[in-house]
Enzyme design. Structure first.
Site, short mmCIF file in Angstrom:
data_model
loop_
_atom_site.label_atom_id
_atom_site.label_comp_id
_atom_site.label_asym_id
_atom_site.label_seq_id
_atom_site.Cartn_x
_atom_site.Cartn_y
_atom_site.Cartn_z
N ARG A 140 0.26 5.78 -1.79
CA ARG A 140 -0.20 7.04 -1.18
C ARG A 140 -0.11 6.97 0.34
O ARG A 140 0.18 5.91 0.90
CB ARG A 140 -1.63 7.37 -1.62
CG ARG A 140 -2.62 6.26 -1.35
CD ARG A 140 -3.90 6.47 -2.15
NE ARG A 140 -4.80 5.31 -2.07
CZ ARG A 140 -5.77 5.18 -1.19
NH1 ARG A 140 -5.99 6.13 -0.30
NH2 ARG A 140 -6.54 4.11 -1.18
N LYS A 161 -6.42 -4.24 13.98
CA LYS A 161 -5.15 -3.62 14.39
C LYS A 161 -4.62 -4.20 15.71
O LYS A 161 -3.41 -4.27 15.92
CB LYS A 161 -5.31 -2.10 14.49
CG LYS A 161 -5.55 -1.43 13.14
CD LYS A 161 -4.37 -1.65 12.20
CE LYS A 161 -4.52 -0.92 10.87
NZ LYS A 161 -3.38 -1.13 9.98
N ALA A 187 -10.25 -4.28 15.92
CA ALA A 187 -9.97 -5.71 16.09
C ALA A 187 -8.82 -6.12 15.17
O ALA A 187 -7.91 -6.85 15.58
CB ALA A 187 -11.23 -6.53 15.78
N GLY A 246 0.82 -1.22 0.00
CA GLY A 246 0.00 0.00 0.00
C GLY A 246 0.84 1.25 0.00
O GLY A 246 0.60 2.17 0.78
N ALA A 247 1.82 1.31 -0.91
CA ALA A 247 2.81 2.40 -0.86
C ALA A 247 2.58 3.47 -1.92
O ALA A 247 3.42 4.33 -2.13
CB ALA A 247 4.22 1.83 -0.99
N TYR A 255 -12.05 -2.38 12.48
CA TYR A 255 -10.70 -1.82 12.31
C TYR A 255 -9.84 -2.06 13.56
O TYR A 255 -8.70 -2.51 13.47
CB TYR A 255 -10.83 -0.31 12.02
CG TYR A 255 -9.52 0.39 11.75
CD1 TYR A 255 -8.89 0.28 10.52
CD2 TYR A 255 -8.92 1.19 12.73
CE1 TYR A 255 -7.70 0.94 10.25
CE2 TYR A 255 -7.74 1.85 12.48
CZ TYR A 255 -7.12 1.73 11.24
OH TYR A 255 -5.94 2.39 11.00
N SER A 306 -2.15 0.47 14.87
CA SER A 306 -2.79 1.78 15.08
C SER A 306 -3.03 1.98 16.57
O SER A 306 -3.21 1.01 17.32
CB SER A 306 -4.15 1.81 14.37
OG SER A 306 -4.87 2.95 14.76
P1 NAP Z 1 -4.67 5.53 2.90
O1 NAP Z 1 -4.16 6.87 2.54
O2 NAP Z 1 -6.12 5.24 2.78
O3 NAP Z 1 -3.86 4.42 2.06
C1 NAP Z 1 -4.15 3.07 2.18
C2 NAP Z 1 -3.19 2.29 1.34
O4 NAP Z 1 -3.48 0.90 1.49
C3 NAP Z 1 -3.28 2.61 -0.14
O5 NAP Z 1 -1.99 2.72 -0.67
C4 NAP Z 1 -3.99 1.39 -0.72
O6 NAP Z 1 -3.59 1.07 -2.04
C5 NAP Z 1 -3.52 0.29 0.22
N1 NAP Z 1 -4.42 -0.86 0.17
C6 NAP Z 1 -5.71 -0.93 0.54
N2 NAP Z 1 -6.20 -2.15 0.32
C7 NAP Z 1 -5.18 -2.89 -0.21
C8 NAP Z 1 -5.06 -4.22 -0.64
N3 NAP Z 1 -6.07 -5.07 -0.56
N4 NAP Z 1 -3.86 -4.64 -1.11
C9 NAP Z 1 -2.81 -3.78 -1.20
N5 NAP Z 1 -2.88 -2.50 -0.81
C10 NAP Z 1 -4.05 -2.06 -0.32
O7 NAP Z 1 -4.30 5.16 4.40
P2 NAP Z 1 -3.12 5.65 5.36
O8 NAP Z 1 -3.69 6.63 6.28
O9 NAP Z 1 -1.91 5.97 4.57
O10 NAP Z 1 -2.89 4.31 6.19
C11 NAP Z 1 -1.79 3.44 5.99
C12 NAP Z 1 -1.75 2.46 7.14
O11 NAP Z 1 -1.61 3.17 8.37
C13 NAP Z 1 -3.02 1.62 7.27
O12 NAP Z 1 -2.71 0.33 7.68
C14 NAP Z 1 -3.78 2.34 8.37
O13 NAP Z 1 -4.68 1.50 9.02
C15 NAP Z 1 -2.63 2.78 9.27
N6 NAP Z 1 -2.95 3.89 10.15
C16 NAP Z 1 -3.31 5.10 9.65
C17 NAP Z 1 -3.60 6.15 10.53
C18 NAP Z 1 -3.97 7.51 10.06
O14 NAP Z 1 -4.28 8.36 10.91
N7 NAP Z 1 -3.94 7.80 8.79
C19 NAP Z 1 -3.53 5.92 11.91
C20 NAP Z 1 -3.16 4.66 12.38
C21 NAP Z 1 -2.87 3.67 11.50
P3 NAP Z 1 -4.53 1.31 -3.32
O15 NAP Z 1 -4.84 2.77 -3.33
O16 NAP Z 1 -3.68 0.84 -4.46
O17 NAP Z 1 -5.75 0.46 -3.12
#
Ligand code: NAP
Length: 246
Positions: free
Chosen positions: A14, A158, A156, A11-12, A154, A141
């Site tokens: 974005r 994490k 559960a 998921g890199a 979510y 998270s």
């Molecule tokens: P985001 O901007 O929504 O990006 C999510 C990423 O996950 C995208 O690159 C997406 O790729 C990828 N993804 C989703 N489903 C996938 C799949 N089935 N296979 C491969 N890639 C997949 O989210 P983010 O905020 O950067 O979050 C990244 C991580 O940090 C997540 O695990 C999230 O739970 C965790 N996190 C985020 C926050 C926060 O505040 N933002 C806080 C705690 C934890 P595509 O676009 O190609 O589908």
């Protein structure tokens, strides 16, 4: 610091994953930028890596698919000979109160966020054991530590990532493989961008440092855990949350 290392970041294309990929590439790693649906974004991440003098490629795979993960990892090992760093970052949300949550909404989130980590670790751990080295960093998270109303699925998933991290750390530690989790708090990305303003204000009030975090701040911590400076750290959950979960 990471030159000669090959890193796979799920998921890199974005958000946090992109920042992680850039941090690892800036430290010299060759980065495999995994994406599921956003090919253009993944190509943009690769272009940015190249712009900064780094090296990387984009690679499509839905991490919730057990066989597709095996295919991707087998292919990557064949192509590059080794993978040294695995960052399980891919994640989704399907928020809603538990009494209204569908089985599909629960399963979808667990399948990407938790089973996705299992799939890549499952298929890569044999290679790590052969290499007698490897760094696994799973993105959990703050929600997996303290819970959050409207996010039973979510949270559960994490919390599960934390259990998975600690168990795998125990299994692989004797071969010099480290396994850690990073628990971000509120980081500004597309995932948090859609939260209602009232929820945002309430959450901000819980952050000791009084501000939201950046994806780059998470990326730097992951790059540290992937580096030799963190060789004696395993089985840990590092919060990057401005003191939110204290
Ligand atoms: P985001 O901007 O929504 O990006 C999510 C990423 O996950 C995208 O690159 C997406 O790729 C990828 N993804 C989703 N489903 C996938 C799949 N089935 N296979 C491969 N890639 C997949 O989210 P983010 O905020 O950067 O979050 C990244 C991580 O940090 C997540 O695990 C999230 O739970 C965790 N996190 C985020 C926050 C926060 O505040 N933002 C806080 C705690 C934890 P595509 O676009 O190609 O589908």
């Amino acid at each position: 610091m990471l030159s000669g290392k090959v890193a796979l970041v799920t998921g890199a294309g974005r958000g946090i994953g992109k920042a992680i990929a850039l941090s690892l590439a800036k430290k010299g790693a060759f980065v495999i930028v995994n994406y599921c649906g956003s090919e253009q974004k993944a190509q943009e991440t690769v272009a940015e890596i190249h712009f900064h003098g780094g090296r990387g490629v984009a690679c499509q795979c839905d991490v919730s698919d057990f066989s597709a993960c095996k295919e991707m990892i087998d292919l990557l090992i064949k192509e590059y000979g080794h993978i040294d760093i695995l960052v399980n970052n891919a994640g989704i949300t399907r928020d809603g109160l538990v009494m209204k949550m569908s089985e599909e909404e629960f399963d979808e989130v667990v399948n990407v966020n938790l089973k996705g980590c299992f799939h890549t670790i499952r298929h890569l751990s044999r290679q790590f054991l052969k290499q007698k080295s490897g760094k696994i960093i799973n993105i959990s998270s703050v929600s997996g530590i303290v819970g959050n109303p409207g996010q039973a699925n979510y949270c559960a998933s994490k919390a599960g990532v934390i259990g998975l991290t600690k168990s795998v750390a125990r299994e692989l530690g004797s071969r010099g493989i480290t396994v850690n989790a990073v628990a971000p708090g509120w980081i500004d990305t597309e995932m948090t961008g859609s939260l209602p303003e009232a929820v945002k204000e309430k959450l901000k009030g819980q952050i000791l440092l009084g501000r939201t975090g950046t994806a780059e701040e998470v990326g730097e911590v992951v790059a540290f855990l992937a580096s030799p400076s963190a060789d004696y750290i395993t089985g840990q959950v590092i919060s990057v949350d401005g003191g939110m979960a204290l």
